[in-house]
Design a protein around this motif. Structure first.
Motif, PDB file in Angstrom:
ATOM      1  N   VAL A  40      90.832 -41.933 -84.589  1.00 20.48           N
ATOM      2  CA  VAL A  40      90.813 -40.665 -85.316  1.00 20.48           C
ATOM      3  C   VAL A  40      92.006 -39.833 -84.839  1.00 20.48           C
ATOM      4  CG1 VAL A  40      89.489 -38.615 -85.929  1.00 20.48           C
ATOM      5  CG2 VAL A  40      88.291 -40.744 -85.380  1.00 20.48           C
ATOM      6  N   ALA A  41      92.778 -39.317 -85.784  1.00 24.14           N
ATOM      7  CA  ALA A  41      93.931 -38.474 -85.441  1.00 24.14           C
ATOM      8  C   ALA A  41      93.702 -37.076 -85.996  1.00 24.14           C
ATOM      9  CB  ALA A  41      95.226 -39.054 -86.000  1.00 24.14           C
ATOM     10  N   PHE A  42      93.917 -36.072 -85.149  1.00 27.54           N
ATOM     11  CA  PHE A  42      93.781 -34.673 -85.542  1.00 27.54           C
ATOM     12  C   PHE A  42      95.159 -34.031 -85.641  1.00 27.54           C
ATOM     13  CE2 PHE A  42      89.952 -35.733 -83.086  1.00 27.54           C
ATOM     14  CZ  PHE A  42      88.955 -35.403 -84.005  1.00 27.54           C
ATOM     15  N   GLY A  43      95.309 -33.106 -86.592  1.00 24.98           N
ATOM     16  CA  GLY A  43      96.537 -32.333 -86.688  1.00 24.98           C
ATOM     17  C   GLY A  43      96.616 -31.309 -85.573  1.00 24.98           C
ATOM     18  N   ALA A  44      97.833 -30.816 -85.310  1.00 26.78           N
ATOM     19  CA  ALA A  44      98.035 -29.867 -84.215  1.00 26.78           C
ATOM     20  C   ALA A  44      97.326 -28.533 -84.461  1.00 26.78           C
ATOM     21  CB  ALA A  44      99.533 -29.625 -84.006  1.00 26.78           C
ATOM     22  N   ASP A  45      96.934 -28.250 -85.707  1.00 29.57           N
ATOM     23  CA  ASP A  45      96.291 -26.979 -86.016  1.00 29.57           C
ATOM     24  C   ASP A  45      94.776 -27.093 -86.097  1.00 29.57           C
ATOM     25  OD1 ASP A  45      96.377 -28.583 -88.237  1.00 29.57           O
ATOM     26  OD2 ASP A  45      96.719 -26.950 -89.662  1.00 29.57           O
ATOM     27  N   GLY A  84      85.964 -25.043 -87.063  1.00 29.96           N
ATOM     28  CA  GLY A  84      85.947 -24.875 -88.509  1.00 29.96           C
ATOM     29  C   GLY A  84      87.094 -25.537 -89.231  1.00 29.96           C
ATOM     30  N   ASN A  85      88.010 -26.178 -88.517  1.00 34.52           N
ATOM     31  CA  ASN A  85      89.182 -26.816 -89.144  1.00 34.52           C
ATOM     32  C   ASN A  85      89.459 -28.139 -88.438  1.00 34.52           C
ATOM     33  OD1 ASN A  85      91.557 -27.361 -90.574  1.00 34.52           O
ATOM     34  ND2 ASN A  85      92.811 -26.205 -89.134  1.00 34.52           N
ATOM     35  N   PRO A  86      88.789 -29.230 -88.857  1.00 32.41           N
ATOM     36  CA  PRO A  86      88.994 -30.509 -88.162  1.00 32.41           C
ATOM     37  C   PRO A  86      90.405 -31.054 -88.307  1.00 32.41           C
ATOM     38  CG  PRO A  86      87.680 -30.817 -90.149  1.00 32.41           C
ATOM     39  CD  PRO A  86      87.792 -29.336 -89.942  1.00 32.41           C
ATOM     40  N   ALA A  87      91.062 -30.771 -89.440  1.00 34.41           N
ATOM     41  CA  ALA A  87      92.446 -31.232 -89.682  1.00 34.41           C
ATOM     42  C   ALA A  87      92.598 -32.713 -89.337  1.00 34.41           C
ATOM     43  CB  ALA A  87      93.447 -30.382 -88.888  1.00 34.41           C
ATOM     44  N   VAL A  88      91.684 -33.545 -89.822  1.00 33.20           N
ATOM     45  CA  VAL A  88      91.747 -34.984 -89.552  1.00 33.20           C
ATOM     46  C   VAL A  88      92.879 -35.597 -90.383  1.00 33.20           C
ATOM     47  CG1 VAL A  88      90.523 -37.173 -89.757  1.00 33.20           C
ATOM     48  CG2 VAL A  88      89.296 -35.130 -88.990  1.00 33.20           C
ATOM     49  N   LEU A  89      93.807 -36.238 -89.710  1.00 25.76           N
ATOM     50  CA  LEU A  89      94.943 -36.875 -90.379  1.00 25.76           C
ATOM     51  C   LEU A  89      94.581 -38.288 -90.842  1.00 25.76           C
ATOM     52  CD1 LEU A  89      97.843 -35.683 -88.042  1.00 25.76           C
ATOM     53  CD2 LEU A  89      97.049 -34.660 -90.171  1.00 25.76           C
ATOM     54  N   PHE A  90      93.806 -39.007 -90.044  1.00 21.62           N
ATOM     55  CA  PHE A  90      93.251 -40.284 -90.477  1.00 21.62           C
ATOM     56  C   PHE A  90      92.054 -40.628 -89.599  1.00 21.62           C
ATOM     57  CE2 PHE A  90      96.625 -41.745 -87.511  1.00 21.62           C
ATOM     58  CZ  PHE A  90      95.884 -42.514 -86.637  1.00 21.62           C
ATOM     59  N   ASP A  91      91.171 -41.446 -90.134  1.00 25.74           N
ATOM     60  CA  ASP A  91      89.958 -41.877 -89.448  1.00 25.74           C
ATOM     61  C   ASP A  91      89.690 -43.307 -89.900  1.00 25.74           C
ATOM     62  OD1 ASP A  91      87.444 -42.372 -88.432  1.00 25.74           O
ATOM     63  OD2 ASP A  91      86.565 -40.473 -89.102  1.00 25.74           O
ATOM     64  N   LYS A  92      89.890 -44.293 -89.008  1.00 24.67           N
ATOM     65  CA  LYS A  92      89.755 -45.687 -89.425  1.00 24.67           C
ATOM     66  C   LYS A  92      89.176 -46.514 -88.302  1.00 24.67           C
ATOM     67  CE  LYS A  92      93.513 -48.082 -89.887  1.00 24.67           C
ATOM     68  NZ  LYS A  92      94.826 -48.546 -90.313  1.00 24.67           N
ATOM     69  N   LEU A 108      97.838 -30.414 -78.538  1.00 22.05           N
ATOM     70  CA  LEU A 108      96.559 -29.721 -78.307  1.00 22.05           C
ATOM     71  C   LEU A 108      96.462 -29.175 -76.882  1.00 22.05           C
ATOM     72  CD1 LEU A 108      94.019 -31.991 -80.219  1.00 22.05           C
ATOM     73  CD2 LEU A 108      95.193 -29.922 -80.996  1.00 22.05           C
ATOM     74  N   GLN A 109      97.269 -29.711 -75.977  1.00 16.40           N
ATOM     75  CA  GLN A 109      97.468 -29.189 -74.630  1.00 16.40           C
ATOM     76  C   GLN A 109      96.328 -29.444 -73.649  1.00 16.40           C
ATOM     77  OE1 GLN A 109      98.431 -25.024 -75.161  1.00 16.40           O
ATOM     78  NE2 GLN A 109     100.492 -25.486 -75.899  1.00 16.40           N
ATOM     79  N   ASN A 110      95.075 -29.359 -74.071  1.00 13.46           N
ATOM     80  CA  ASN A 110      93.989 -29.519 -73.107  1.00 13.46           C
ATOM     81  C   ASN A 110      92.739 -30.078 -73.778  1.00 13.46           C
ATOM     82  OD1 ASN A 110      92.421 -27.181 -74.169  1.00 13.46           O
ATOM     83  ND2 ASN A 110      94.133 -25.994 -73.341  1.00 13.46           N
ATOM     84  N   GLU A 111      91.774 -30.452 -72.942  1.00 14.53           N
ATOM     85  CA  GLU A 111      90.561 -31.101 -73.431  1.00 14.53           C
ATOM     86  C   GLU A 111      89.678 -30.146 -74.230  1.00 14.53           C
ATOM     87  OE1 GLU A 111      87.355 -34.351 -71.760  1.00 14.53           O
ATOM     88  OE2 GLU A 111      88.352 -33.005 -70.346  1.00 14.53           O
ATOM     89  N   ASP A 112      89.676 -28.866 -73.869  1.00 17.22           N
ATOM     90  CA  ASP A 112      88.839 -27.899 -74.590  1.00 17.22           C
ATOM     91  C   ASP A 112      89.231 -27.833 -76.063  1.00 17.22           C
ATOM     92  OD1 ASP A 112      87.384 -27.335 -72.346  1.00 17.22           O
ATOM     93  OD2 ASP A 112      88.557 -25.566 -71.787  1.00 17.22           O
ATOM     94  N   ARG A 113      90.537 -27.787 -76.332  1.00 15.62           N
ATOM     95  CA  ARG A 113      90.982 -27.732 -77.723  1.00 15.62           C
ATOM     96  C   ARG A 113      90.641 -29.025 -78.458  1.00 15.62           C
ATOM     97  NH1 ARG A 113      96.891 -25.804 -78.914  1.00 15.62           N
ATOM     98  NH2 ARG A 113      96.024 -26.145 -81.000  1.00 15.62           N
ATOM     99  N   LEU A 114      90.761 -30.162 -77.764  1.00 16.92           N
ATOM    100  CA  LEU A 114      90.402 -31.424 -78.396  1.00 16.92           C
ATOM    101  C   LEU A 114      88.907 -31.465 -78.691  1.00 16.92           C
ATOM    102  CD1 LEU A 114      91.033 -34.287 -79.347  1.00 16.92           C
ATOM    103  CD2 LEU A 114      90.747 -35.066 -76.987  1.00 16.92           C
ATOM    104  N   ASP A 115      88.080 -30.990 -77.762  1.00 14.07           N
ATOM    105  CA  ASP A 115      86.633 -30.970 -77.989  1.00 14.07           C
ATOM    106  C   ASP A 115      86.284 -30.117 -79.204  1.00 14.07           C
ATOM    107  OD1 ASP A 115      86.134 -32.649 -75.905  1.00 14.07           O
ATOM    108  OD2 ASP A 115      85.580 -31.086 -74.479  1.00 14.07           O
ATOM    109  N   ALA A 116      87.001 -29.008 -79.411  1.00 15.72           N
ATOM    110  CA  ALA A 116      86.756 -28.164 -80.583  1.00 15.72           C
ATOM    111  C   ALA A 116      87.073 -28.923 -81.868  1.00 15.72           C
ATOM    112  CB  ALA A 116      87.588 -26.882 -80.494  1.00 15.72           C
ATOM    113  N   CYS A 117      88.135 -29.738 -81.841  1.00 13.77           N
ATOM    114  CA  CYS A 117      88.499 -30.541 -83.012  1.00 13.77           C
ATOM    115  C   CYS A 117      87.439 -31.620 -83.279  1.00 13.77           C
ATOM    116  CB  CYS A 117      89.862 -31.192 -82.806  1.00 13.77           C
ATOM    117  SG  CYS A 117      91.221 -30.033 -82.539  1.00 13.77           S
ATOM    118  N   ILE A 118      86.968 -32.252 -82.184  1.00 15.47           N
ATOM    119  CA  ILE A 118      85.948 -33.292 -82.321  1.00 15.47           C
ATOM    120  C   ILE A 118      84.675 -32.697 -82.914  1.00 15.47           C
ATOM    121  CG2 ILE A 118      84.425 -34.817 -81.001  1.00 15.47           C
ATOM    122  CD1 ILE A 118      86.782 -35.343 -79.114  1.00 15.47           C
TER     123      ILE A 118
END
Length: 264
Positions: free
Chosen positions: A242-247, A251-259, A192-202
Protein backbone atom coordinates in the motif's frame (compact mmCIF):
# COMPACT_ATOMS: atom_id res chain seq x y z
CA UNK A 1 27.12 -10.64 -15.18
CA UNK A 2 29.43 -13.71 -15.34
CA UNK A 3 28.31 -16.49 -13.00
CA UNK A 4 30.91 -17.12 -10.28
CA UNK A 5 29.45 -20.53 -9.52
CA UNK A 6 27.73 -20.91 -6.22
CA UNK A 7 25.70 -23.74 -7.60
CA UNK A 8 24.70 -24.37 -11.19
CA UNK A 9 24.09 -21.08 -13.10
CA UNK A 10 20.45 -20.13 -12.75
CA UNK A 11 19.77 -22.56 -9.87
CA UNK A 12 16.96 -21.25 -7.67
CA UNK A 13 17.80 -22.06 -4.08
CA UNK A 14 20.90 -22.65 -1.98
CA UNK A 15 23.64 -22.93 -2.94
CA UNK A 16 22.75 -19.74 -4.84
CA UNK A 17 23.99 -18.68 -8.24
CA UNK A 18 25.62 -15.26 -8.07
CA UNK A 19 23.88 -14.44 -11.37
CA UNK A 20 20.47 -15.09 -9.82
CA UNK A 21 21.25 -12.95 -6.76
CA UNK A 22 22.65 -10.14 -8.91
CA UNK A 23 19.54 -10.12 -11.13
CA UNK A 24 17.31 -10.14 -8.05
CA UNK A 25 19.33 -7.31 -6.47
CA UNK A 26 19.14 -5.27 -9.69
CA UNK A 27 15.36 -5.69 -9.93
CA UNK A 28 15.41 -7.23 -13.40
CA UNK A 29 13.39 -10.33 -12.54
CA UNK A 30 9.64 -10.33 -13.12
CA UNK A 31 7.48 -9.39 -10.14
CA UNK A 32 6.14 -12.88 -9.38
CA UNK A 33 9.56 -14.53 -9.44
CA UNK A 34 11.14 -11.73 -7.35
CA UNK A 35 8.41 -11.98 -4.70
CA UNK A 36 8.89 -15.75 -4.50
CA UNK A 37 12.70 -15.52 -4.22
CA UNK A 38 13.13 -12.69 -1.71
CA UNK A 39 11.85 -14.59 1.36
CA UNK A 40 14.14 -17.53 0.47
CA UNK A 41 17.15 -15.27 -0.08
CA UNK A 42 16.69 -13.23 3.09
CA UNK A 43 16.51 -16.46 5.08
CA UNK A 44 19.92 -17.64 3.76
CA UNK A 45 22.98 -16.09 5.56
CA UNK A 46 25.33 -16.68 2.60
CA UNK A 47 22.88 -15.09 0.16
CA UNK A 48 22.52 -12.08 2.47
CA UNK A 49 26.31 -11.67 2.52
CA UNK A 50 26.40 -11.58 -1.28
CA UNK A 51 23.57 -9.01 -1.37
CA UNK A 52 25.41 -6.89 1.20
CA UNK A 53 28.53 -7.00 -1.00
CA UNK A 54 26.44 -5.91 -4.00
CA UNK A 55 24.98 -3.03 -1.94
CA UNK A 56 28.48 -1.94 -0.89
CA UNK A 57 29.73 -2.05 -4.49
CA UNK A 58 26.73 -0.03 -5.66
CA UNK A 59 27.37 2.58 -2.95
CA UNK A 60 31.08 2.81 -3.84
CA UNK A 61 30.26 3.38 -7.52
CA UNK A 62 27.66 6.02 -6.65
CA UNK A 63 30.17 7.91 -4.50
CA UNK A 64 32.47 8.36 -7.52
CA UNK A 65 29.96 10.82 -9.02
CA UNK A 66 30.57 13.24 -6.12
CA UNK A 67 34.36 12.87 -6.03
CA UNK A 68 36.26 16.05 -7.05
CA UNK A 69 38.10 15.95 -10.35
CA UNK A 70 41.87 15.53 -9.75
CA UNK A 71 44.18 18.34 -10.91
CA UNK A 72 46.17 17.94 -14.11
CA UNK A 73 49.51 16.21 -13.35
CA UNK A 74 52.44 18.65 -13.41
CA UNK A 75 54.24 16.77 -16.18
CA UNK A 76 51.25 17.11 -18.53
CA UNK A 77 50.80 20.78 -17.63
CA UNK A 78 54.48 21.37 -18.45
CA UNK A 79 54.15 19.56 -21.79
CA UNK A 80 51.07 21.62 -22.63
CA UNK A 81 52.92 24.87 -21.83
CA UNK A 82 55.87 23.76 -23.95
CA UNK A 83 53.58 22.93 -26.87
CA UNK A 84 51.93 26.37 -26.65
CA UNK A 85 55.31 28.10 -26.51
CA UNK A 86 56.54 26.10 -29.52
CA UNK A 87 53.43 27.00 -31.48
CA UNK A 88 53.88 30.68 -30.66
CA UNK A 89 57.55 30.51 -31.72
CA UNK A 90 56.63 28.84 -35.01
CA UNK A 91 53.96 31.40 -35.86
CA UNK A 92 55.81 34.53 -34.74
CA UNK A 93 59.55 33.82 -34.67
CA UNK A 94 60.39 37.53 -34.68
CA UNK A 95 58.75 37.86 -31.27
CA UNK A 96 60.35 34.84 -29.64
CA UNK A 97 63.94 34.91 -31.05
CA UNK A 98 66.65 37.55 -30.40
CA UNK A 99 67.36 39.83 -33.38
CA UNK A 100 69.92 42.52 -34.12
CA UNK A 101 67.28 44.73 -35.63
CA UNK A 102 64.03 45.88 -34.17
CA UNK A 103 61.22 43.49 -34.88
CA UNK A 104 58.50 44.57 -37.21
CA UNK A 105 55.16 45.21 -35.57
CA UNK A 106 52.95 42.15 -35.47
CA UNK A 107 49.98 42.13 -37.79
CA UNK A 108 46.82 43.63 -36.31
CA UNK A 109 44.84 41.01 -34.40
CA UNK A 110 47.89 38.70 -34.03
CA UNK A 111 49.80 40.39 -31.22
CA UNK A 112 51.95 37.97 -29.20
CA UNK A 113 52.14 38.49 -25.47
CA UNK A 114 54.04 36.91 -22.63
CA UNK A 115 52.65 33.42 -21.99
CA UNK A 116 52.55 33.84 -18.20
CA UNK A 117 50.80 37.20 -18.52
CA UNK A 118 48.28 35.67 -20.90
CA UNK A 119 47.59 32.91 -18.41
CA UNK A 120 47.06 35.44 -15.62
CA UNK A 121 44.57 37.39 -17.73
CA UNK A 122 42.79 34.18 -18.73
CA UNK A 123 42.49 33.04 -15.10
CA UNK A 124 41.23 36.46 -14.11
CA UNK A 125 38.55 36.31 -16.82
CA UNK A 126 37.58 32.78 -15.79
CA UNK A 127 37.35 33.84 -12.15
CA UNK A 128 35.18 36.83 -13.08
CA UNK A 129 32.90 34.63 -15.22
CA UNK A 130 32.59 32.07 -12.43
CA UNK A 131 31.65 34.85 -10.01
CA UNK A 132 28.95 36.09 -12.38
CA UNK A 133 27.55 32.58 -12.83
CA UNK A 134 27.57 31.99 -9.07
CA UNK A 135 25.74 35.25 -8.44
CA UNK A 136 23.21 34.44 -11.15
CA UNK A 137 22.61 30.99 -9.66
CA UNK A 138 22.12 32.50 -6.22
CA UNK A 139 19.60 34.96 -7.65
CA UNK A 140 17.65 32.15 -9.30
CA UNK A 141 17.55 30.22 -6.03
CA UNK A 142 16.40 33.32 -4.15
CA UNK A 143 13.59 33.94 -6.64
CA UNK A 144 12.57 30.27 -6.51
CA UNK A 145 12.37 30.36 -2.72
CA UNK A 146 10.50 33.65 -2.68
CA UNK A 147 7.82 32.70 -5.20
CA UNK A 148 5.06 30.33 -4.09
CA UNK A 149 5.20 26.94 -5.73
CA UNK A 150 2.54 26.15 -8.30
CA UNK A 151 2.58 22.51 -7.18
CA UNK A 152 0.89 22.25 -3.81
CA UNK A 153 -0.60 19.55 -1.69
CA UNK A 154 -4.36 19.49 -1.69
CA UNK A 155 -5.77 21.04 1.45
CA UNK A 156 -2.41 22.55 2.45
CA UNK A 157 -2.22 26.14 1.11
CA UNK A 158 1.16 27.65 0.27
CA UNK A 159 3.07 24.43 1.05
CA UNK A 160 4.98 22.99 -1.90
CA UNK A 161 4.50 19.29 -2.58
CA UNK A 162 7.68 17.38 -1.70
CA UNK A 163 9.80 16.10 -4.54
CA UNK A 164 9.41 12.33 -5.01
CA UNK A 165 12.28 10.21 -3.74
CA UNK A 166 13.08 6.52 -3.76
CA UNK A 167 12.69 4.05 -6.61
CA UNK A 168 10.09 4.73 -9.30
CA UNK A 169 7.04 2.52 -9.74
CA UNK A 170 3.98 2.79 -11.96
CA UNK A 171 0.87 4.71 -10.94
CA UNK A 172 -0.86 1.34 -10.45
CA UNK A 173 2.03 -0.02 -8.39
CA UNK A 174 3.60 -1.96 -11.24
CA UNK A 175 7.23 -2.72 -10.40
CA UNK A 176 6.67 -2.38 -6.64
CA UNK A 177 6.88 -6.13 -6.13
CA UNK A 178 10.58 -6.12 -7.00
CA UNK A 179 11.22 -3.74 -4.08
CA UNK A 180 9.85 -6.08 -1.42
CA UNK A 181 13.14 -7.80 -0.58
CA UNK A 182 15.07 -4.59 -0.06
CA UNK A 183 12.25 -2.93 1.87
CA UNK A 184 11.57 -5.67 4.43
CA UNK A 185 12.96 -4.47 7.75
CA UNK A 186 13.37 -0.87 6.49
CA UNK A 187 11.62 1.94 8.38
CA UNK A 188 12.12 5.06 6.25
CA UNK A 189 9.05 7.32 6.54
CA UNK A 190 10.20 9.63 3.72
CA UNK A 191 7.91 12.66 3.29
CA UNK A 192 5.67 11.47 6.18
CA UNK A 193 8.66 11.95 8.51
CA UNK A 194 7.46 9.83 11.45
CA UNK A 195 5.36 6.87 12.53
CA UNK A 196 2.53 8.98 13.96
CA UNK A 197 1.77 10.50 10.56
CA UNK A 198 1.93 7.08 8.92
CA UNK A 199 -0.45 5.64 11.54
CA UNK A 200 -2.92 8.45 10.74
CA UNK A 201 -2.76 7.48 7.05
CA UNK A 202 -3.25 3.79 7.88
CA UNK A 203 -6.27 4.63 10.03
CA UNK A 204 -7.74 6.90 7.34
CA UNK A 205 -7.45 4.03 4.83
CA UNK A 206 -9.35 1.68 7.15
CA UNK A 207 -6.47 -0.79 7.49
CA UNK A 208 -6.13 -2.98 10.56
CA UNK A 209 -3.76 -1.11 12.92
CA UNK A 210 -2.77 -4.43 14.55
CA UNK A 211 -1.07 -5.56 11.34
CA UNK A 212 2.18 -3.65 11.57
CA UNK A 213 4.20 -3.02 8.39
CA UNK A 214 7.10 -5.37 7.69
CA UNK A 215 8.80 -2.56 5.81
CA UNK A 216 8.37 1.16 5.10
CA UNK A 217 10.15 3.11 2.37
CA UNK A 218 9.60 6.19 0.16
CA UNK A 219 8.70 5.59 -3.48
CA UNK A 220 8.12 7.66 -6.59
CA UNK A 221 4.64 6.67 -7.77
CA UNK A 222 4.23 7.96 -11.31
CA UNK A 223 6.00 11.21 -10.40
CA UNK A 224 4.26 11.65 -7.01
CA UNK A 225 6.01 11.44 -3.66
CA UNK A 226 4.73 8.47 -1.72
CA UNK A 227 5.49 6.05 1.12
CA UNK A 228 4.98 2.33 0.56
CA UNK A 229 4.26 -0.11 3.39
CA UNK A 230 4.56 -3.90 3.21
CA UNK A 231 1.91 -5.92 5.05
CA UNK A 232 1.75 -9.68 5.52
CA UNK A 233 -1.39 -11.50 4.39
CA UNK A 234 -1.04 -14.73 6.35
CA UNK A 235 0.07 -16.62 3.23
CA UNK A 236 3.64 -17.68 2.51
CA UNK A 237 5.51 -15.33 0.13
CA UNK A 238 2.43 -13.12 -0.30
CA UNK A 239 2.37 -9.44 0.67
CA UNK A 240 0.00 -6.50 0.49
CA UNK A 241 1.68 -3.32 -0.78
CA UNK A 242 0.00 0.00 0.00
CA UNK A 243 1.41 3.41 -0.98
CA UNK A 244 0.19 6.66 0.57
CA UNK A 245 0.62 10.14 -0.88
CA UNK A 246 2.64 12.72 1.04
CA UNK A 247 -0.56 14.62 1.90
CA UNK A 248 -2.34 11.70 3.58
CA UNK A 249 -3.66 12.09 7.10
CA UNK A 250 -6.83 12.03 9.18
CA UNK A 251 -9.81 11.84 6.83
CA UNK A 252 -7.54 11.75 3.76
CA UNK A 253 -5.97 8.33 3.08
CA UNK A 254 -4.50 9.51 -0.26
CA UNK A 255 -3.84 5.89 -1.28
CA UNK A 256 -1.74 5.85 -4.45
CA UNK A 257 -2.01 2.08 -4.94
CA UNK A 258 -3.08 -0.99 -2.97
CA UNK A 259 -2.15 -4.41 -4.37
CA UNK A 260 -1.43 -7.98 -3.27
CA UNK A 261 1.70 -9.61 -4.73
CA UNK A 262 3.34 -13.01 -4.51
CA UNK A 263 1.92 -16.49 -4.31
CA UNK A 264 -1.86 -16.60 -4.72
Amino acid sequence: MTDESRGIGGTVGPPWSVDVLADLHAGVLDDDRAAALWPLVTADPEAREILAALDATQADLASLADAPAPPMPAEFAARLDAALAAEAAARFPEKTQPSARPAAPAPQGAQVVDLAAARRRRNKRLGWAAGVLTAAAAAVVAVTVALPSTSQQSGTPNVAAPAPTGPSVGSDGSGAQALVGKAVGVRDFGPLQNEDRLDACIAAAGLDPKVRPEGIRPVNVGGKAGVMIILTTGKLAQFRLVAFGADCGPGNPAVLFDKVVGEK
